[in-house]
Motif scaffolding. Structure first.
Motif, PDB file in Angstrom:
ATOM      1  N   VAL A  71       0.888  -1.156   0.000  1.00  0.00           N
ATOM      2  CA  VAL A  71       0.000   0.000   0.000  1.00  0.00           C
ATOM      3  C   VAL A  71       0.929   1.209   0.000  1.00  0.00           C
ATOM      4  O   VAL A  71       1.789   1.328   0.870  1.00  0.00           O
ATOM      5  N   VAL A  72       0.781   2.072  -0.988  1.00  0.00           N
ATOM      6  CA  VAL A  72       1.615   3.264  -1.086  1.00  0.00           C
ATOM      7  C   VAL A  72       0.771   4.463  -0.686  1.00  0.00           C
ATOM      8  O   VAL A  72      -0.363   4.615  -1.148  1.00  0.00           O
ATOM      9  N   VAL A  73       1.336   5.309   0.182  1.00  0.00           N
ATOM     10  CA  VAL A  73       0.643   6.527   0.609  1.00  0.00           C
ATOM     11  C   VAL A  73       1.423   7.709   0.058  1.00  0.00           C
ATOM     12  O   VAL A  73       2.571   7.949   0.439  1.00  0.00           O
ATOM     13  N   THR A  74       0.791   8.418  -0.888  1.00  0.00           N
ATOM     14  CA  THR A  74       1.444   9.549  -1.553  1.00  0.00           C
ATOM     15  C   THR A  74       0.406  10.496  -2.136  1.00  0.00           C
ATOM     16  O   THR A  74      -0.698  10.088  -2.454  1.00  0.00           O
ATOM     17  N   VAL A  90      -2.838   2.339  -3.921  1.00  0.00           N
ATOM     18  CA  VAL A  90      -2.282   3.675  -3.666  1.00  0.00           C
ATOM     19  C   VAL A  90      -3.352   4.589  -3.090  1.00  0.00           C
ATOM     20  O   VAL A  90      -4.434   4.737  -3.667  1.00  0.00           O
ATOM     21  N   LEU A  91      -3.023   5.207  -1.948  1.00  0.00           N
ATOM     22  CA  LEU A  91      -3.927   6.140  -1.278  1.00  0.00           C
ATOM     23  C   LEU A  91      -3.295   7.524  -1.178  1.00  0.00           C
ATOM     24  O   LEU A  91      -2.104   7.649  -0.887  1.00  0.00           O
ATOM     25  N   LYS A  92      -4.133   8.549  -1.403  1.00  0.00           N
ATOM     26  CA  LYS A  92      -3.733   9.921  -1.104  1.00  0.00           C
ATOM     27  C   LYS A  92      -3.921  10.139   0.390  1.00  0.00           C
ATOM     28  O   LYS A  92      -4.611   9.379   1.064  1.00  0.00           O
ATOM     29  N   HIS A  93      -3.348  11.206   0.902  1.00  0.00           N
ATOM     30  CA  HIS A  93      -3.424  11.505   2.335  1.00  0.00           C
ATOM     31  C   HIS A  93      -4.845  11.767   2.814  1.00  0.00           C
ATOM     32  O   HIS A  93      -5.130  11.620   3.994  1.00  0.00           O
ATOM     33  N   ASN A  94      -5.730  12.137   1.909  1.00  0.00           N
ATOM     34  CA  ASN A  94      -7.118  12.423   2.301  1.00  0.00           C
ATOM     35  C   ASN A  94      -8.018  11.190   2.182  1.00  0.00           C
ATOM     36  O   ASN A  94      -9.226  11.283   2.341  1.00  0.00           O
ATOM     37  N   GLY A  95      -7.437  10.039   1.867  1.00  0.00           N
ATOM     38  CA  GLY A  95      -8.204   8.805   1.780  1.00  0.00           C
ATOM     39  C   GLY A  95      -8.674   8.450   0.386  1.00  0.00           C
ATOM     40  O   GLY A  95      -9.166   7.354   0.162  1.00  0.00           O
ATOM     41  N   GLU A  96      -8.504   9.338  -0.567  1.00  0.00           N
ATOM     42  CA  GLU A  96      -8.894   9.023  -1.944  1.00  0.00           C
ATOM     43  C   GLU A  96      -7.939   7.964  -2.491  1.00  0.00           C
ATOM     44  O   GLU A  96      -6.722   8.067  -2.334  1.00  0.00           O
ATOM     45  N   GLU A  97      -8.505   6.937  -3.121  1.00  0.00           N
ATOM     46  CA  GLU A  97      -7.666   5.890  -3.677  1.00  0.00           C
ATOM     47  C   GLU A  97      -7.441   6.129  -5.163  1.00  0.00           C
ATOM     48  O   GLU A  97      -8.380   6.370  -5.913  1.00  0.00           O
ATOM     49  N   PHE A  98      -6.173   6.073  -5.560  1.00  0.00           N
ATOM     50  CA  PHE A  98      -5.853   6.069  -6.981  1.00  0.00           C
ATOM     51  C   PHE A  98      -6.085   4.645  -7.477  1.00  0.00           C
ATOM     52  O   PHE A  98      -5.704   3.685  -6.808  1.00  0.00           O
ATOM     53  N   PRO A 129      -6.567  23.550   3.520  1.00  0.00           N
ATOM     54  CA  PRO A 129      -5.874  23.003   4.687  1.00  0.00           C
ATOM     55  C   PRO A 129      -6.332  21.568   4.968  1.00  0.00           C
ATOM     56  O   PRO A 129      -7.489  21.215   4.744  1.00  0.00           O
ATOM     57  N   PHE A 130      -5.411  20.763   5.456  1.00  0.00           N
ATOM     58  CA  PHE A 130      -5.694  19.374   5.800  1.00  0.00           C
ATOM     59  C   PHE A 130      -6.414  19.377   7.147  1.00  0.00           C
ATOM     60  O   PHE A 130      -5.927  19.949   8.118  1.00  0.00           O
ATOM     61  N   GLY A 131      -7.588  18.745   7.215  1.00  0.00           N
ATOM     62  CA  GLY A 131      -8.380  18.798   8.441  1.00  0.00           C
ATOM     63  C   GLY A 131      -8.732  17.441   9.021  1.00  0.00           C
ATOM     64  O   GLY A 131      -8.324  16.397   8.501  1.00  0.00           O
ATOM     65  N   LYS A 132      -9.513  17.479  10.082  1.00  0.00           N
ATOM     66  CA  LYS A 132      -9.932  16.252  10.772  1.00  0.00           C
ATOM     67  C   LYS A 132     -10.726  15.328   9.861  1.00  0.00           C
ATOM     68  O   LYS A 132     -10.586  14.112   9.931  1.00  0.00           O
ATOM     69  N   ALA A 133     -11.570  15.893   9.008  1.00  0.00           N
ATOM     70  CA  ALA A 133     -12.374  15.067   8.102  1.00  0.00           C
ATOM     71  C   ALA A 133     -11.469  14.316   7.120  1.00  0.00           C
ATOM     72  O   ALA A 133     -11.713  13.146   6.819  1.00  0.00           O
ATOM     73  N   ASP A 134     -10.406  14.984   6.642  1.00  0.00           N
ATOM     74  CA  ASP A 134      -9.451  14.320   5.744  1.00  0.00           C
ATOM     75  C   ASP A 134      -8.759  13.167   6.468  1.00  0.00           C
ATOM     76  O   ASP A 134      -8.600  12.077   5.922  1.00  0.00           O
ATOM     77  N   ARG A 135      -8.351  13.406   7.703  1.00  0.00           N
ATOM     78  CA  ARG A 135      -7.673  12.392   8.508  1.00  0.00           C
ATOM     79  C   ARG A 135      -8.592  11.192   8.733  1.00  0.00           C
ATOM     80  O   ARG A 135      -8.184  10.041   8.602  1.00  0.00           O
ATOM     81  N   LEU A 142      -7.671   3.465   4.555  1.00  0.00           N
ATOM     82  CA  LEU A 142      -6.553   2.561   4.819  1.00  0.00           C
ATOM     83  C   LEU A 142      -7.066   1.270   5.446  1.00  0.00           C
ATOM     84  O   LEU A 142      -6.634   0.176   5.058  1.00  0.00           O
ATOM     85  N   ASP A 143      -7.991   1.385   6.366  1.00  0.00           N
ATOM     86  CA  ASP A 143      -8.571   0.190   6.986  1.00  0.00           C
ATOM     87  C   ASP A 143      -9.268  -0.675   5.932  1.00  0.00           C
ATOM     88  O   ASP A 143      -9.086  -1.894   5.895  1.00  0.00           O
TER      89      ASP A 143
END
Length: 154
Positions: A71-74, A90-98, A129-135, A142-143
């Motif tokens: 799993v790549v996170v980028t 592959v996942l973006k930091h906001n949870g969107e999967e490529f 800005p990166f926020g709680k919803a993105d996290r 990822l789960d």
């Protein structure tokens, strides 16, 4: 069956701590790849990979290490494309999967936005800005990916 390995494009990754927690739960290996050392948890599963500061050195290392058990996170679209070709998720930091179906559109959008930025002469805002919803979305994604990879292996 070898463990799942999470490869982190770490230089601009805001979700490293979340990755460590999920990796521990799934007993996954983690490689924190960067041009400079980052603090990592004291865990035999988490290893720091510091590459040279040459252009794309971290991307090259990740792309070469990526495979169907990764799993790549980028947030890097071109790195995402390389890793997808190697069979990685592959996942973006906001949870969107490529995905193989979405990467072409992402590359085209990247090119269009680069052209627009070039014509704006430095005017513009940048990403939100990166926020709680993105996290939260990232943790859920990822789960979901980890569960899917675990089931695919059985």
């Amino acid at each position: 069956m070898p463990p799942i390995t999470i490869l982190i494009d770490a230089d601009a990754c805001p979700v490293k701590d979340e990755i460590y927690r999920v990796a521990e739960r799934y007993r996954a290996e983690v490689r924190v790849v960067s041009n400079a050392p980052f603090r990592i948890p004291d865990s035999p599963r988490v290893k720091r990979v510091v590459v040279s500061d040459s252009f794309d050195a971290a991307d090259d290392w990740i792309a070469e290490a990526a495979d169907a058990r990764s799993v790549v996170v980028t947030g890097d679209i071109l790195l995402a494309e390389r890793c997808l070709k190697a069979g990685a998720r592959v996942l973006k930091h906001n949870g969107e999967e490529f995905t193989p179906a979405s990467i072409g559109g992402a590359i085209a959008t990247r090119a269009i936005l680069a052209d627009l930025r070039a014509g704006m002469d430095g005017i513009g805002g940048g990403p939100a800005p990166f926020g709680k919803a993105d996290r939260s979305r990232f943790l859920q994604a990822l789960d979901r990916v980890m569960v899917g990879m675990r089931h695919r292996a059985s």
